[in-house]
Scaffold this active site. Structure first.
Site, PDB file in Angstrom:
ATOM      1  N   ASP A  27     -44.527   9.218  42.738  1.00  0.00           N
ATOM      2  CA  ASP A  27     -45.492   8.110  42.635  1.00  0.00           C
ATOM      3  C   ASP A  27     -46.911   8.534  43.022  1.00  0.00           C
ATOM      4  O   ASP A  27     -47.597   7.846  43.783  1.00  0.00           O
ATOM      5  CB  ASP A  27     -45.056   6.921  43.495  1.00  0.00           C
ATOM      6  CG  ASP A  27     -43.754   6.298  43.018  1.00  0.00           C
ATOM      7  OD1 ASP A  27     -43.268   6.700  41.947  1.00  0.00           O
ATOM      8  OD2 ASP A  27     -43.229   5.421  43.710  1.00  0.00           O
TER       9      ASP A  27
ATOM     10  N   ASP B 226     -41.912   9.910  38.439  1.00  0.00           N
ATOM     11  CA  ASP B 226     -42.757   8.746  38.102  1.00  0.00           C
ATOM     12  C   ASP B 226     -44.168   8.937  38.653  1.00  0.00           C
ATOM     13  O   ASP B 226     -44.736   8.041  39.283  1.00  0.00           O
ATOM     14  CB  ASP B 226     -42.150   7.454  38.658  1.00  0.00           C
ATOM     15  CG  ASP B 226     -40.754   7.189  38.121  1.00  0.00           C
ATOM     16  OD1 ASP B 226     -40.426   7.702  37.031  1.00  0.00           O
ATOM     17  OD2 ASP B 226     -39.988   6.481  38.793  1.00  0.00           O
TER      18      ASP B 226
END
EC number: 3.1.1.11
Length: 362
Positions: free
Chosen positions: A199, A220
């Site tokens: 992230d 991600d």
């Protein structure tokens, strides 16, 4: 008796006159309101065609770790800017690694962070989602960002943003560690670096344009529900077992959000999913993008394998190349776009850029 009759007639006449006047006045106000509403509707319809005025005036604030500037801290420089600022403010940040968390509030638009180069100027911190905040509760992902921007019209040039928390292995909980979170509208980034693992870049909400940036992570490492174009960027994976580039959070088909990667390079280690359906109607497109031989089998992931997101997500590729490009078309629901269907995602109009991105920056 005659006098009483005359008095009653007079009162009746006055009452009738007041009644008629009242209704005429009401009609007049109704007519004015209707005209006003019509004018408002026209203004709304023409809102996007009005010329943007922009900030008035410009100011430069300097920051340096050695004290040869107005401030030693980036946050102190931000704090010095008044609320509801209407000037273009450039915060010129000298070379150095600024170890601090920085927040740009929504009340301070038109701010630019200008570094001396992404390799020599950086803001960094180390929070993880499982770390405890001042209230004794876990921070959770969105509050871990080393830099958070809520303001509109934010710009960053030639600077890096880093979360130095160590990279987690797949499946480890609470290790999300955001380097930068952008939640404001019409943000522009040029020559910037974003470094982290899980992230890295929270592309949360609003329209954003990233040009010639370097974005590094493992899982991600670009995520959120922004409406953003990434032009000529390098997306570098440091995944140790498997990882993923982008996770988009679009939740309904009416939303205009999505991630468009145009002319980018995907490098590093894998195997790597190029996109995951964080939202039911996730939307991610790659065009003119080079892929190293690191793309995972299938190329895309529907997140939880039980919500039928493969039927509602929009994952597309157009004119991509490199040894990993074929794998980006590895599932039946990944769309091989033609020019007509790809064009809305490869022009800066995808982020309404004509209205707020200078031609030299596009």
């Amino acid at each position: 008796m005659a006098q009483l009759t005359n008095s009653l007639n007079y009162l009746f006449s006055v009452s009738l006159l007041l009644f008629v006047s009242f209704h005429c006045l009401c009609f007049r106000f109704s007519l004015v309101a209707a005209c006003s509403n019509s004018t408002d509707d026209q203004q709304i319809q023409h809102h996007h065609h009005r010329k943007w005025v922009g900030p008035s005036g410009h100011k430069v604030i300097t920051v340096s770790l050695n004290g040869h500037a107005q401030f030693r801290s980036v946050q102190d420089a931000v704090d010095s800017i008044p609320k509801n600022n209407n000037k273009s403010i450039t915060i010129k940040i000298a070379p150095g690694f600024y170890r601090e968390k920085v927040v740009v509030p929504a009340t301070k638009p038109y701010i630019t962070f200008k570094g001396a180069g992404r390799d020599v100027t950086a803001i960094e911190w180390h929070d993880r989602a499982s770390d405890l905040g001042a209230n004794g509760q876990q921070l959770r992902t969105y509050q871990t960002a080393s830099v958070t921007v809520y303001a509109n019209y934010f710009t960053a040039r030639n600077i890096s943003f880093t979360n130095t928390a160590p990279a987690p292995l797949p499946g480890m909980q609470g290790w999300q560690a955001v380097a930068f979170r952008i939640s404001g509208d019409k943000a522009f980034f040029s020559g910037c670096g974003f470094y982290g693992a899980q992230d890295t870049l929270c592309d949360d909400a609003g329209r954003h344009y990233f040009k010639e940036c370097y974005i590094e992570g493992s899982i991600d490492f670009i995520f959120g529900n922004g409406r953003s174009m990434y032009k000529d960027c390098e997306l570098h994976s440091i995944a140790s077992r498997f990882g993923s580039i982008a996770a988009h959070g679009r939740t309904c088909p009416e939303e205009k959000t999505g991630f468009a990667f145009v002319g980018c390079r995907v490098t590093g280690t894998g195997p790597l999913y190029v996109g995951r359906a964080m939202g039911q109607y996730s939307r991610i497109v790659y065009a003119y993008t080079y892929f190293d031989a690191l793309v995972a089998h299938g190329g895309w992931d529907d997140w939880d394998h039980k919500s039928n997101k493969s039927k509602t997500a929009f994952f597309g590729v157009y004119n991509c190349y490199g040894p990993g490009a074929a794998a980006t078309r590895g599932v039946s629901w990944a769309r091989a776009l033609d020019y007509e269907s790809a064009h809305p995602f490869i022009a800066k109009s995808f982020v309404n850029g004509r209205h707020w991105i200078a031609p030299r920056d596009a």
